[in-house]
Design an enzyme around this catalytic site. Structure first.
Site, mmCIF file in Angstrom:
data_model
loop_
_atom_site.group_PDB
_atom_site.id
_atom_site.type_symbol
_atom_site.label_atom_id
_atom_site.label_comp_id
_atom_site.label_asym_id
_atom_site.label_seq_id
_atom_site.Cartn_x
_atom_site.Cartn_y
_atom_site.Cartn_z
ATOM 1 N N GLU A 69 0.943 -1.425 0.097
ATOM 2 C CA GLU A 69 0.098 -0.147 -0.003
ATOM 3 C C GLU A 69 0.864 1.380 0.154
ATOM 4 O O GLU A 69 0.516 2.160 -0.544
ATOM 5 C CB GLU A 69 -0.909 0.023 1.414
ATOM 6 C CG GLU A 69 -2.114 -0.999 1.127
ATOM 7 C CD GLU A 69 -2.115 -2.176 1.173
ATOM 8 O OE1 GLU A 69 -0.906 -2.665 1.696
ATOM 9 O OE2 GLU A 69 -2.741 -3.084 1.047
ATOM 10 N N HIS A 138 -10.307 -7.046 8.947
ATOM 11 C CA HIS A 138 -11.108 -6.701 7.839
ATOM 12 C C HIS A 138 -12.276 -5.801 7.958
ATOM 13 O O HIS A 138 -13.066 -5.667 7.108
ATOM 14 C CB HIS A 138 -11.299 -7.921 7.035
ATOM 15 C CG HIS A 138 -9.927 -8.714 6.530
ATOM 16 N ND1 HIS A 138 -9.166 -9.314 7.626
ATOM 17 C CD2 HIS A 138 -9.358 -8.748 5.250
ATOM 18 C CE1 HIS A 138 -8.182 -9.845 6.625
ATOM 19 N NE2 HIS A 138 -8.224 -9.587 5.714
#
Lengths: 335, 286
Positions: A69, A138
């Protein structure tokens, strides 16, 4: 081929499809626009938003990235500095923590520290929220964190219309914009009015008018609030539902106007309450609408625990319509 | 707050004539209280030193409220006497609707829970929040609906230290007192013919050399006659209380009447000296 269906009757589509149409329109309208992210090309995106776009627009503009990322968000910052209009997808807000440095230290500060010589017209899309039984790593709702940072614009489209049209405004913004798409909304179906071709990215919106209590929320919680409002209506409580739409900069005016009408307020936020966007909203009401209040402020937030995996525990952890009804009822009809 | 009239339920303190630390003796006028019928002086019936003033000027309190405390200087009396209240007659039973005792929430130290919106609305309506017995909001808080309900229940806001008379209230008080006396006191009427020649000649002679302000009217003689009669026949001046006759000490005679549309006229004949002569009269126009 990708223009909005201006002359058609109301088009029925999913939130996912609205997101895809928005991307397709942006890619078609401006050659500087390109997409970047993990599994967005060949796989079609972890939530299938970009499915088919690789075939349509090619590898140059739909770019699969390594699982880093920090690297691909950083590349997006650089591309934006260099004049491109990158749209970066981060799978979920949980993984965006790996890119915090690029977002908060670089994307936000460069326009400021360069005295305006570099704009960062970067758009970052990411999924947020819980409810999909994918456990603690998540399922977070961290959009409130980003709303803390001056220099970012934080959008939380909750409706088909906002999913379809907020992107245009985001791309036009010379500063970094984050769009949070709630994971539970992708499969939601709705009608897109044929006459709408743009939406603002400044104002909150009253989704349901009422006079007894304001339910202030955004994103995935909007529909829980609307459901709660239906339930409240059956017991004679007329709730107003405000969709914030934009978490930064907050549209304080719409919030205060609603509270001035109803004099009572429940804030619903899937984030944890401590240090949350709901805390900010409550404080602004206390600061600027104190004398309008006819009841204490209330919040319905996620329980302060990592989001559980087990379905019943996850449900118990997240804000639910029943809890919203209880909170609103207590303010309007105690005892 | 003494009952300064049979129908008095509350009074507004308009003036203190003493301050804490001052020495007072029985018979001193220590305060002036405004009732529905006018401003009336409050006497003290105890010697002592004013230690504590409990009701401030402008406050309206029910009959029986302690106005001040007097430290009794000597004697076996308790060191602190609630002098004024002790002196005050207990409020007589009244047929008029007595307002329910106001819960002294604000003064008792319990903090009222009032929502900001309700507080602002109450201020705009000049509504006393302490008058709202129970709020319907969370934790019994007073909220907008409670304020609106209290305002619309037509309970006028308590007079905020208003000086002067509310004439319509006075008229109501007069009507209530008159009706009550007619209803509760047996009335009977006797007729006797009296030659008043001597009296009218005496008045003529008395008034002849006097400026108008010092002249007296024939009615004064009737009052004096009544006073003398009551002195000689004390059984005519009293009331039945709990089945027994209780004589009333002859002190003043009060003649009252409405002399103009909105005024009450009181003629008070004060007893002076041991001979019972009512030779001084004082009139008060309200």
């Amino acid at each position: 081929m990708n223009a909005p269906q201006a002359n058609a009757a109301a088009a029925r589509m999913t939130y996912r499809e609205a997101c895809k149409q928005a991307l397709r329109q942006a890619l078609s309208a401006d050659p500087r626009v390109f997409l970047m992210g993990e599994d967005i090309g060949r796989y079609g995106g972890c939530y299938a938003v970009t499915k088919g776009l690789l075939e349509e627009f090619g590898e140059e503009r739909i770019r699969d990235t390594p699982l880093s990322e920090s690297a691909f968000v950083g590349a997006g910052v650089g591309a934006a500095m260099a004049g491109m209009r990158p749209i970066v997808e981060i799978m979920t807000v949980n993984f965006s923590l790996l890119a915090l440095d690029q977002i908060v230290n670089n994307a936000v500060t460069i326009p400021h520290m360069s005295g305006g010589q570099f704009a960062i017209p970067l758009v970052i899309r990411m999924a947020t929220g819980g409810g999909r039984r994918v456990a603690a790593q998540h399922s977070r709702s961290l959009e409130g964190w980003y709303a803390h940072i001056p220099g970012l614009r934080v959008l939380t489209p909750a409706t088909i219309e906002d999913a379809r049209f907020m992107l245009i405004g985001a791309l036009a913004d010379p500063n970094p914009v984050i769009i949070f798409e709630h994971v539970m909304l992708y499969n939601m179906e709705g009608d897109l009015a044929p006459d709408v071709t743009a939406v603002n990215i400044e104002r909150a919106k009253v989704r349901r008018a009422g006079k007894d209590v304001s339910l202030i929320t955004y994103g995935g919680s909007l529909f829980k609030a609307l459901q709660a409002a239906d339930s409240l209506a059956s017991e004679g409580i007329n709730a107003e539902v405000v969709d914030l739409r934009v978490l930064r900069p907050l549209d304080t005016k719409t919030i205060l106007e609603s509270v001035a009408r109803t004099r009572r307020c429940v804030i619903i936020d899937e984030g944890w309450r401590s240090g949350s966007i709901s805390a900010e909203i409550g404080m602004r009401i206390a600061e600027e609408a104190f004398f309008e209040l006819d009841a204490p402020l209330r919040r319905v937030c996620a329980r302060e625990t990592p989001i559980p995996y087990a379905a019943h525990l996850e449900d118990a952890c997240l804000p639910q319509p029943e809890a919203i009804v209880v909170a609103a009822r207590e303010l309007v009809k105690p005892s | 707050m003494p009952a300064l009239g049979a129908d008095m339920e509350a009074g507004t303190l308009v003036e203190w004539l003493f301050k804490p630390g001052d020495r007072v003796k029985s018979g001193d006028v220590i305060a002036v209280v405004e009732t529905q019928k006018g401003a009336i002086e409050v006497e003290i019936f105890q010697d002592g030193v004013v230690s504590n003033i409990l009701v401030s000027v402008g406050e309206r309190v029910p009959v029986g409220t302690v106005l001040a405390r007097i430290d009794v200087v000597e004697g076996a009396a308790p060191p602190v006497a609630e002098a004024v209240a002790v002196a005050a007659k207990p409020a007589p039973p009244t047929l008029a609707e007595a307002p329910p005792p106001r819960p002294a929430v604000a003064r008792s130290g319990r903090r009222l829970k009032v929502t900001p919106a309700a507080r602002r609305r109450a201020a705009a309506l000049n509504l006393d929040l302490a008058a709202i017995v129970k709020g319907t909001g969370l934790e019994g808080s007073i909220r907008l609906d409670d304020v609106e309900a209290a305002a619309s229940s037509a309970k006028p806001a308590p007079l905020p230290a208003k000086r002067g008379l509310d004439l319509s209230v006075m008229r109501k008080a007069i009507a209530a007192a008159m009706s009550r006396s007619k209803r509760e006191i047996p009335h009977y009427y006797l007729t006797e013919t009296v030659d008043l020649q001597a009296a009218s000649s005496w008045i003529e002679h008395f008034n002849a050399e006097k400026p108008p302000i010092e002249r007296i009217l024939p009615a004064v003689l009737f009052l004096k006659a009544a006073a003398l009669a009551l002195r000689d026949q004390p059984q005519l001046n009293g009331a039945y209380e709990n089945g027994a006759f209780v004589p009333i000490a002859l002190k003043n005679l009060i003649l009252s009447g409405v002399v103009a549309r909105d005024s009450l006229f009181l003629l008070i004949c004060r007893r002076s000296g041991d001979d019972g002569d009512s030779d001084r009269s004082r009139s008060v126009f309200l």
